[in-house]
Design a protein around this motif. Structure first.
Motif, mmCIF file in Angstrom:
data_model
loop_
_atom_site.group_PDB
_atom_site.id
_atom_site.type_symbol
_atom_site.label_atom_id
_atom_site.label_comp_id
_atom_site.label_asym_id
_atom_site.label_seq_id
_atom_site.Cartn_x
_atom_site.Cartn_y
_atom_site.Cartn_z
ATOM 1 N N LEU A 172 0.823 -1.209 0.000
ATOM 2 C CA LEU A 172 0.000 0.000 0.000
ATOM 3 C C LEU A 172 0.856 1.257 0.000
ATOM 4 O O LEU A 172 1.846 1.347 0.737
ATOM 5 C CB LEU A 172 -0.918 0.004 1.228
ATOM 6 C CG LEU A 172 -1.949 -1.130 1.305
ATOM 7 C CD1 LEU A 172 -2.630 -1.141 2.663
ATOM 8 C CD2 LEU A 172 -2.976 -0.992 0.188
ATOM 9 N N ASP A 173 0.456 2.230 -0.824
ATOM 10 C CA ASP A 173 1.092 3.551 -0.828
ATOM 11 C C ASP A 173 0.300 4.558 -0.002
ATOM 12 O O ASP A 173 0.843 5.567 0.436
ATOM 13 C CB ASP A 173 1.223 4.084 -2.256
ATOM 14 C CG ASP A 173 2.182 3.251 -3.085
ATOM 15 O OD1 ASP A 173 3.206 2.814 -2.534
ATOM 16 O OD2 ASP A 173 1.891 3.031 -4.273
ATOM 17 N N LEU A 174 -0.979 4.297 0.138
ATOM 18 C CA LEU A 174 -1.864 5.124 0.961
ATOM 19 C C LEU A 174 -2.617 4.206 1.908
ATOM 20 O O LEU A 174 -2.915 3.058 1.586
ATOM 21 C CB LEU A 174 -2.881 5.884 0.108
ATOM 22 C CG LEU A 174 -2.388 7.009 -0.805
ATOM 23 C CD1 LEU A 174 -3.563 7.545 -1.627
ATOM 24 C CD2 LEU A 174 -1.737 8.124 -0.011
ATOM 25 N N VAL A 175 -2.979 4.734 3.082
ATOM 26 C CA VAL A 175 -3.865 4.002 3.980
ATOM 27 C C VAL A 175 -5.234 3.927 3.311
ATOM 28 O O VAL A 175 -5.722 4.936 2.789
ATOM 29 C CB VAL A 175 -3.977 4.709 5.342
ATOM 30 C CG1 VAL A 175 -4.978 3.981 6.240
ATOM 31 C CG2 VAL A 175 -2.610 4.798 6.015
ATOM 32 N N PRO A 176 -5.870 2.759 3.274
ATOM 33 C CA PRO A 176 -7.199 2.688 2.657
ATOM 34 C C PRO A 176 -8.166 3.690 3.293
ATOM 35 O O PRO A 176 -8.057 4.018 4.472
ATOM 36 C CB PRO A 176 -7.635 1.242 2.938
ATOM 37 C CG PRO A 176 -6.359 0.489 3.105
ATOM 38 C CD PRO A 176 -5.410 1.450 3.759
ATOM 39 N N GLY A 177 -9.102 4.150 2.486
ATOM 40 C CA GLY A 177 -10.074 5.115 2.986
ATOM 41 C C GLY A 177 -11.236 4.483 3.709
ATOM 42 O O GLY A 177 -12.081 5.195 4.272
ATOM 43 N N SER A 178 -11.334 3.161 3.693
ATOM 44 C CA SER A 178 -12.403 2.484 4.418
ATOM 45 C C SER A 178 -11.919 1.118 4.868
ATOM 46 O O SER A 178 -10.848 0.645 4.448
ATOM 47 C CB SER A 178 -13.646 2.327 3.527
ATOM 48 O OG SER A 178 -13.401 1.397 2.493
ATOM 49 N N GLY A 179 -12.708 0.483 5.728
ATOM 50 C CA GLY A 179 -12.388 -0.868 6.170
ATOM 51 C C GLY A 179 -11.659 -0.913 7.490
ATOM 52 O O GLY A 179 -11.286 0.106 8.074
ATOM 53 N N LEU A 180 -11.421 -2.124 7.967
ATOM 54 C CA LEU A 180 -10.861 -2.347 9.300
ATOM 55 C C LEU A 180 -9.437 -1.817 9.456
ATOM 56 O O LEU A 180 -9.062 -1.304 10.510
ATOM 57 C CB LEU A 180 -10.881 -3.844 9.614
ATOM 58 C CG LEU A 180 -12.263 -4.502 9.700
ATOM 59 C CD1 LEU A 180 -12.115 -6.019 9.813
ATOM 60 C CD2 LEU A 180 -13.043 -3.959 10.892
ATOM 61 N N LEU A 181 -8.638 -1.924 8.410
ATOM 62 C CA LEU A 181 -7.227 -1.547 8.504
ATOM 63 C C LEU A 181 -7.042 -0.058 8.787
ATOM 64 O O LEU A 181 -6.039 0.354 9.370
ATOM 65 C CB LEU A 181 -6.514 -1.921 7.202
ATOM 66 C CG LEU A 181 -5.004 -1.744 7.139
ATOM 67 C CD1 LEU A 181 -4.306 -2.615 8.177
ATOM 68 C CD2 LEU A 181 -4.495 -2.053 5.736
ATOM 69 N N ALA A 182 -8.002 0.765 8.393
ATOM 70 C CA ALA A 182 -7.883 2.226 8.521
ATOM 71 C C ALA A 182 -8.309 2.749 9.888
ATOM 72 O O ALA A 182 -8.308 3.966 10.104
ATOM 73 C CB ALA A 182 -8.710 2.909 7.435
#
Length: 595
Positions: free
Chosen positions: A97-107
């Motif tokens: 990943l280059d960016l933190v996802p905008g949705s979901g558990l990981l963010a």
């Protein structure tokens, strides 16, 4: 007499303004029963979790600024949870990943909102936990008429819920359909969560602060933390297109506590304006006011003229450029230099008669600014909107995705609060079924690049856009205000403050007047796009003004007549003790009440 969409309320007993009428009236009910402004704000905060679940939730966060009758100095309540212990740049890079996802558990950051509301109640409230949570419990268990935007939000993510987030589908797609506008909707799982907190509090004894502290403990170390830890271990798809587990654990919740902090303040036009520290974007507003002062041109204060709009937009661009280069939760942000007269003069000298399109951070104390490589490469407007990501993205028709809430309260004793709850949106993370709410996605505001003030690091707070405001005059609080809107929050508040404090407009006049904002800097939310030179304006702004702004190089984009901003405000005159309130008509949701 200027026509307004509703009156500026005036009275001496108490005033509330929030982004939903049920929250406003719940807070007013607490005031009527003898509670103070802080009791009322807590009640409103928990009701907002229930009635605006697409705009905030218990898994999100809340910053607030308070002033008490006993000590009128402004204080910041930080309910912004930090990055979990496992949230390292290396971990995200290992996932490709280059960016933190905008949705979901990981963010998800550590949830901060509930602990902050309870800390406020413990330290400055007078009511019991049961008293302030009863309205939210009743709406969650018995139901409430759902605003149409909730169903529209669910419809936008229906396939995601059905295919990948079954727990969200179970709550929001009853009989396979999104909830209809105006339909009664209940969330008994969240009602049960609140009831368990109240029960735990009352089992701790009769001492009011002790009860509240017991509820905080149960939230951080008991069944809530256990459910969050357990649910987050199962990977689920997010906006990256892949499945990831959460990094937040029960240990992260147990180690977190909301905090009281000193605000950043700036003296302007006979007032002292208080904002959060640079872990939020609040000082952008203060920098912008300092730059406008440095222009030494009274015309720069009028948001309805070509001269005023141009000067304000250009000052905002400079302040937001500094946000990108200097703001973050690092402890060494040069705030004093950024707000100094000398620095403001340097920045003001960059404003000419053409719209700037580049990102121009300054050099406070002579230091060299550094921007993220992602920003330096440049990323324009995304072709489409992912309804699970981001906070608010205002489209040409004024439609937004995600968003935030706000509540202001002033009482007859001189207490005042401005609070901006957000995050934990129903559409941005899967529902934890036994709790009745999702986690947040605030980690998306970090950069996955080392050495920046807003680089991801465990225990660091994301540089949030949430930005409550409090204004003092002669040492006394006179105004609390704020708005949802992500990167637009301090832009819309700037226009309101210029109109009210400098232009003499009433609260409601200043709220109703045509709004605008620029998107000519990197957005704080995934996918972090930039639109150089773009100025989004409500089409009520005078056509000649719009045309002249275009001639100056602004890329003017029209929005709906009543589409930008969701300002709330309450006021107090220390000399007469008269209170006031105004609320935003846009979206047909916000409401003020008082007497």
């Amino acid at each position: 007499m200027t026509f307004t969409t509703r009156p500026t309320l005036r009275g001496t007993f108490g005033m509330v303004s929030s982004t939903h009428w049920l929250a406003s009236q719940a807070a007013m009910g607490i005031l009527e029963r003898g509670g103070n402004a802080f009791d009322a704000a807590v009640a409103a905060g928990f009701v907002l979790h229930v009635v605006e679940p697409h705009l905030n939730g218990p898994g999100g966060e809340v910053p607030a600024i308070v002033a008490t009758a006993a000590d009128p100095r402004p204080r910041v309540l930080c309910g912004q949870g930090p990055a979990p212990a496992g949230a390292t740049i290396g971990h995200f890079r290992s996932l490709g990943l280059d960016l933190v996802p905008g949705s979901g558990l990981l963010a998800a950051a550590v949830p901060g909102a509930v602990d902050a509301w309870l800390l406020l109640l413990r330290d400055h409230g007078t009511c019991s936990l049961r008293e302030v949570l009863t309205p939210a419990i009743e709406y969650a268990n018995a139901g409430h008429p759902l605003i149409g935007r909730v169903g529209e939000t669910v419809a936008a993510v229906q396939s995601l819920f059905e295919q990948h987030w079954p727990t969200s589908a179970g709550l929001w797609l009853r009989q396979g359909k999104p909830p209809a506008a105006g339909a009664m909707f209940a969330n008994p799982a969240y009602g049960g969560t609140l009831e368990r907190l109240v029960k735990s509090a009352e089992e701790a004894g009769s001492d009011r602060p002790g009860q509240v502290e017991a509820a905080r403990r149960v939230w951080r170390e008991g069944f809530v933390a256990e459910a969050i830890d357990r649910f987050g271990r199962r990977p689920l798809p997010d906006s990256s297109g892949r499945a990831h587990a959460a990094l937040v654990t029960g240990d992260d919740l147990a180690g977190y506590s909301a905090t009281w902090e000193e605000p950043v303040t700036h003296r302007w036009n006979g007032h002292v304006i208080a904002k959060t520290g640079p872990w939020g974007q609040g000082p952008v507003l203060l920098q912008t006011l300092a730059i406008l002062d440095a222009l030494d041109d009274p015309r720069a204060y009028d948001p309805s003229t070509v001269r005023g709009v141009h000067a304000e937009v250009e000052a905002l661009k400079l302040a937001f450029a500094d946000r990108e280069a200097w703001y973050g939760d690092t402890g060494d942000v040069p705030v004093k230099a950024l707000l100094s007269r000398e620095y403001a003069l340097e920045r003001a000298a960059l404003i000419d008669d053409r719209a700037a399109t580049g990102l121009r951070p300054g050099r406070p104390n002579g230091a060299q600014p550094r921007l993220p490589r992602y920003v330096e490469r440049g990323h324009g407007r995304a072709a489409g909107l992912d309804p699970t990501t981001g906070e608010p993205t205002v489209k040409a028709d004024g439609e937004t995705r995600g968003d935030t809430c706000h509540v202001d309260v002033a009482d007859r004793w001189g207490n005042m609060i401005s609070a901006t709850p957000s995050g934990g949106w129903l559409q941005s993370s899967p529902t934890i079924p036994e709790l009745g709410f999702p986690l947040g996605s605030r980690l998306q505001m970090f950069w996955l690049e080392e050495g920046l003030p807003s680089s991801l690091a465990p225990g660091r707070r994301p540089r949030t856009t949430l930005s409550p405001t409090m204004v003092h005059r002669d040492g006394q609080p006179v105004l609390a205000c704020g708005t949802p809107g992500g990167d637009q929050q301090d832009q819309w508040q700037l226009l309101f403050l210029l109109r009210h404090l400098a232009g003499g407009q009433s609260l409601q006049e200043a709220i109703d007047a045509p709004m605008w904002h620029t998107t000519s800097f990197p957005a704080s939310f995934h996918p972090r796009e930039t639109e150089p030179g773009v100025l989004v304006v409500e089409d009520r702004l005078d056509e000649d003004v719009r045309n002249e702004l275009g001639a100056l190089g602004h890329r003017v984009r029209l929005s709906g007549a009543w589409s930008l901003g969701r300002m709330c405000a309450v006021s107090r005159d220390p000399a007469t003790r008269v209170l006031g309130a105004g609320a935003n008509p846009r979206g047909m949701q916000g409401y003020a009440c008082g007497r």
